[in-house]
Each structure stands twice: as C-alpha cells, then as structure tokens.
Design a protein around this motif. Structure first.
Motif, PDB file in Angstrom:
ATOM      1  N   ASP A 132       0.852  -1.194   0.000  1.00  0.00           N
ATOM      2  CA  ASP A 132       0.000   0.000   0.000  1.00  0.00           C
ATOM      3  C   ASP A 132       0.887   1.243   0.000  1.00  0.00           C
ATOM      4  N   ALA A 133       1.667   1.405  -1.050  1.00  0.00           N
ATOM      5  CA  ALA A 133       2.667   2.473  -1.122  1.00  0.00           C
ATOM      6  C   ALA A 133       2.025   3.843  -1.231  1.00  0.00           C
ATOM      7  N   VAL A 134       2.665   4.838  -0.596  1.00  0.00           N
ATOM      8  CA  VAL A 134       2.255   6.232  -0.706  1.00  0.00           C
ATOM      9  C   VAL A 134       3.454   7.061  -1.145  1.00  0.00           C
ATOM     10  N   LEU A 135       3.159   8.194  -1.760  1.00  0.00           N
ATOM     11  CA  LEU A 135       4.186   9.136  -2.189  1.00  0.00           C
ATOM     12  C   LEU A 135       4.076  10.403  -1.354  1.00  0.00           C
ATOM     13  N   THR A 136       5.207  10.889  -0.871  1.00  0.00           N
ATOM     14  CA  THR A 136       5.241  12.101  -0.070  1.00  0.00           C
ATOM     15  C   THR A 136       5.388  13.315  -0.980  1.00  0.00           C
ATOM     16  N   PRO A 137       5.099  14.525  -0.482  1.00  0.00           N
ATOM     17  CA  PRO A 137       5.298  15.731  -1.297  1.00  0.00           C
ATOM     18  C   PRO A 137       6.749  15.915  -1.729  1.00  0.00           C
ATOM     19  N   CYS A 168       9.241  13.239   6.918  1.00  0.00           N
ATOM     20  CA  CYS A 168       9.669  12.209   5.981  1.00  0.00           C
ATOM     21  C   CYS A 168      10.912  11.543   6.565  1.00  0.00           C
ATOM     22  N   PRO A 169      10.931  10.219   6.712  1.00  0.00           N
ATOM     23  CA  PRO A 169      12.098   9.554   7.294  1.00  0.00           C
ATOM     24  C   PRO A 169      13.333   9.598   6.399  1.00  0.00           C
ATOM     25  N   SER A 218       8.698  18.166   6.680  1.00  0.00           N
ATOM     26  CA  SER A 218       7.453  18.123   7.427  1.00  0.00           C
ATOM     27  C   SER A 218       6.274  17.990   6.482  1.00  0.00           C
ATOM     28  N   MET A 219       5.293  17.175   6.864  1.00  0.00           N
ATOM     29  CA  MET A 219       4.108  16.966   6.023  1.00  0.00           C
ATOM     30  C   MET A 219       2.953  16.496   6.886  1.00  0.00           C
TER      31      MET A 219
END
Length: 242
Positions: free
Chosen positions: A145-150, A172-173, A178-179
């Motif tokens: 269930d992959a997600v993409l960060t900004p 984001c690790p 920050s998001m």
C-alpha cells in the motif's frame, strides 16, 4: 439534460412515450459461511472504531469516518474484494498528473522552492512507479500500500504513519521534510485491488444470484442493464460476465 418521465404529455395531452409500469422486485441473498465470517470480522473492527469515537465524545467530528465504516460494510455484502479496493488513487492515478503535482511542490512545499524536487528526480520516481519495483526504506521489503510524499519519496503507508509521533502529521524519514497525512498520495497501480482478482476469483452470493437472474432474462429474450453504486463492483462483474 432535460428530464422526461413517462407521465410527460405532448400539447394534446397524449403520453410522449408508452411504457409498461415499472416492476420493482427485491431479491434477498444469503451469505455463505466464509462471507459471514468476513462480514462479522469487519463489523467488529468497525464497532471498535465507532466505540472509540463515542468514548472520546467525537462522534460528530468523525461523521465522515463513520460513514466510510458503513460504506465498507455495504460493499462487503456485494463482494469481500471491494473492501480491499484501491479506490483512493482517483485524481493522481495518472503518472503525468502526479509528476505535475510534484513539480508544483504539492501541498507540502511550505519552505519555498527548495522543497520542490528536481525534474530529473521526478522522472526517476515516475520510472520506478512504472516498473513497480523497489523497496520501502523503512522495512526494506516490497511496498505494501505504497504512498508518495510531497518530497517525492515512496514508502509503505503503515511504515510511514507508524514512524510519526502524531497520527495526523510528521516528518519524511528520508529527508526530514514536514508533512501532514492529507499530503500523501496513494501510489498509482494498474490493479485497483490488493490481490489479483482473476487468479483468486471466487463468486460472491450476490454475484451468483445476479448471474442466475441474467441467465433467466436472456433465455426469455430480454435485454439487461446492470447498475452498481461502485465502479469497482462493475470491474469484478466483468470477469464472470465475460
């Protein structure tokens, strides 16, 4: 579009179209034992979440989440596969739209243009998505269930959210940007279900009942139109109908 009913008449008072009366017949389906077990497990999980909202006194603040819980229970009655649907890709399922959003900086570009990834990096991310390869930088396993960060990093949704101290926002690790949870984009996938529905195909009770009705109508020479509130259910129906 002008809406016309069969009660509409012309200037002379004659019906503009002569149709037989509508005949609405409700058919009740009995769930199989496996479907009952699946539904009961989903119901218990939903009830736990609802009880938490009640204890916190936040039922009215989470009405959207409660409606989604009821929605999943309704979908489960059509077919358990619908509960595993990846229906949240929506607008950003198209890779070109996804790249454009990254190039605009998304909702997370709060620190100026320096937060916007380079075009070369975006192209690399898009290529990886098209190959559907890679591993999560947290669990070092294939994406689940992959997600993409900004900031254009791809991670397992559960891995990312569990790394945050807050349930709604975090860092984001990979790059420490920050998001918030709303900034995340579900990674596009060719399959809107988490499993290969054709290889693992099992008819639900409702689909079996529908097929029987369609066969009976076809044998009488009648034509049929199948409606559903969910396009994902029509995707499932495509398999037995084909």
């Amino acid at each position: 579009m002008l809406r016309r009913t069969k009660n509409c008449t012309d200037k002379e008072g004659r019906p503009i179209l002569n149709l037989p009366p509508a005949n609405i017949e409700v058919k009740y389906c009995v769930l199989s034992e496996a479907e009952k077990d699946f539904y009961e497990a989903l119901f218990r999980r939903s009830k736990v979440k609802f009880d938490q909202f009640v204890e916190q006194g936040r039922v009215l603040h989470n009405y959207a989440s409660i409606l989604e819980l009821l929605l999943r229970l309704r979908q489960c009655c059509d077919h358990p596969f619908l509960v595993m649907s990846r229906g949240d890709t929506k607008e950003y399922a198209d890779l070109n739209k996804l790249a454009k959003r990254f190039l605009r900086g998304g909702n997370g570009a709060v620190n100026g243009d320096s937060c916007i990834p380079s075009r070369a990096y975006i192209e690399q991310v898009v290529q990886e998505l098209q190959k559907d390869e890679g591993e999560c930088p947290i669990c070092l396993e294939a994406f689940e269930d992959a997600v993409l960060t900004p900031c254009a990093h791809r991670l397992c949704r559960e891995c990312l959210l569990s790394s945050w101290r807050s349930a709604t926002a975090g860092l984001c690790p990979v790059c420490r940007m920050s998001m918030s949870k709303q900034d995340l984009i579900t990674a596009p996938t060719d399959n809107r279900f988490q499993i290969d529905v054709e290889k693992n195909w099992v008819e639900s009770s409702k689909i079996s009942a529908l097929l029987q009705e369609l066969e009976a109508l076809r044998s009488s020479g009648a034509k049929s139109i199948v409606f559903s509130q969910w396009t994902a259910f029509l995707d499932l129906l495509q398999i037995p109908l084909s």
